[in-house]
Scaffold this active site. Structure first.
Site, PDB file in Angstrom:
ATOM      1  N   LYS A  47     -17.316  -8.782  25.574  1.00  0.00           N
ATOM      2  CA  LYS A  47     -18.139  -7.634  25.985  1.00  0.00           C
ATOM      3  C   LYS A  47     -19.505  -8.129  26.452  1.00  0.00           C
ATOM      4  CE  LYS A  47     -15.673  -4.672  22.831  1.00  0.00           C
ATOM      5  NZ  LYS A  47     -15.452  -4.423  21.427  1.00  0.00           N
ATOM      6  N   GLN A  91     -18.088  -2.825  15.769  1.00  0.00           N
ATOM      7  CA  GLN A  91     -16.844  -3.579  15.970  1.00  0.00           C
ATOM      8  C   GLN A  91     -15.940  -3.465  14.738  1.00  0.00           C
ATOM      9  OE1 GLN A  91     -16.009  -5.302  18.919  1.00  0.00           O
ATOM     10  NE2 GLN A  91     -14.031  -5.470  17.919  1.00  0.00           N
ATOM     11  N   ASP A 114     -17.543   4.304  22.055  1.00  0.00           N
ATOM     12  CA  ASP A 114     -16.123   4.153  21.719  1.00  0.00           C
ATOM     13  C   ASP A 114     -15.404   5.499  21.600  1.00  0.00           C
ATOM     14  OD1 ASP A 114     -15.098   1.626  21.722  1.00  0.00           O
ATOM     15  OD2 ASP A 114     -15.787   1.105  19.712  1.00  0.00           O
TER      16      ASP A 114
END
Ligand code: NAP
Length: 276
Positions: A47, A91, A114
């Site tokens: 990322k 994460q 997300d």
């Protein structure tokens, strides 16, 4: 035909570059990484690399595995308040002492890149998506790129997680597909997968799907990422299944590269909305 996820990702990256030019500001993404999980570290690094190429600020906050829930929520709260942070990503996986639902509830829905805050999940469920989980929308991008017809198709989803299977369900139904969901307790998986025109697998078990479990000419989307020795493989027995399928995603190089682009597309969109 082997689906070229990298090519789709490159095309989307060019589109994002154009969007960023119009945005006239550099979005910033705060990533929280807990503990020392080598897979998570690689995902975060990927990322970060794309962010660097696109001139997106990517701030990585590493926390020890022993971090308490209150400490994590306090950090997220700080990012929620910080006008210089446009998007927040935690994460996964999280250590056992952290309640995953509490974490996603605490991320401001406007900064939830997300799409896992219950408000964003709710919007998706009622057919008015705001932020869609990147992996789910990456699967749809593949369908779009390869002009795969969803209307009237029978789609079987193997795996029903918050990240992939659950958000895909309303998206596929919205497109006119008939969807069957399979999970750990599903009996006679092969019988169900064999009926699929399109089979999407997101489980995390190498070689779960064998050639005998698919219909000839089926479209196979393998979301799984498994480390076996030094190799990365999906959930599908790729070499054998590719001979029977009409389209198949490889692992790596299939869904993964598109997922990163979808995440950054979410970030750019929420940054644009925050500026309005
Ligand atoms: P997860 O939260 O562990 O969910 C796995 C799902 O698979 C659950 O619904 C589980 O059923 C189901 N399952 C487990 N064993 C099964 C079996 N034998 N037969 C049928 N279903 C079974 O995992 P996730 O976060 O969705 O990730 C799944 C995989 O996708 C992992 O390999 C992950 O690394 C990969 N992934 C890839 C990307 C990408 O960009 N390519 C992004 C995210 C995740 P229950 O619900 O009954 O437990």
């Amino acid at each position: 035909m082997i689906i070229d996820g990298k090519k789709i990702a490159q095309k989307i990256e060019r589109q994002l570059t154009e969007k960023l030019k119009k945005l006239k500001t550099e979005p910033s993404l705060a990533i929280i990484l807990i503990g020392k999980n080598s897979a998570s570290e690689i995902y975060v690094q990927e990322k970060q690399e794309v962010c660097q190429r696109l001139n997106i600020k990517c701030l990585i906050f590493k926390l020890p595995i022993s971090v308490t829930q209150n400490q994590l929520l306090a950090l997220i709260d700080g990012f929620n308040e910080d006008k210089k942070v446009n998007g927040i990503l935690v994460q996964l996986p999280l250590p056992d002492q952290i309640n995953i639902n509490a974490v996603f509830c605490s991320i401001s829905p406007e900064k939830d890149v997300d799409g896992l805050n219950p408000l964003n999940i709710g919007f998706l469920e009622i057919g008015q998506p705001f932020i869609i989980p990147p992996t789910a929308v990456a699967v749809l991008e593949i369908m779009k790129s390869y002009k795969i017809k969803l209307k009237g198709s029978k789609v079987v989803l193997v795996g029903y997680s918050n990240l992939v299977g659950k958000p895909l369900l309303p998206l596929l139904i919205e497109q006119g597909a008939t969807v069957t969901i399979c999970h750990k307790k599903t009996k006679n998986l092969a019988k169900i997968t064999k009926e699929a025109d399109i089979l999407v697998v997101a489980v995390g078990k190498p070689n779960l799907i064998k050639a005998a479990m698919i219909k000839k000419g089926a479209i196979i989307i393998d979301v799984g990422i498994n480390r076996v020795g030094k190799k990365i493989i999906g959930d599908v027995d790729f070499e054998k299944v590719k001979k029977k399928a009409s389209f198949i995603t490889p692992v790596p190089g299939g869904v993964g590269p598109i997922t990163v682009m979808m995440l950054l597309r979410n970030l750019i969109e929420i940054t644009r909305l925050q500026k309005e």
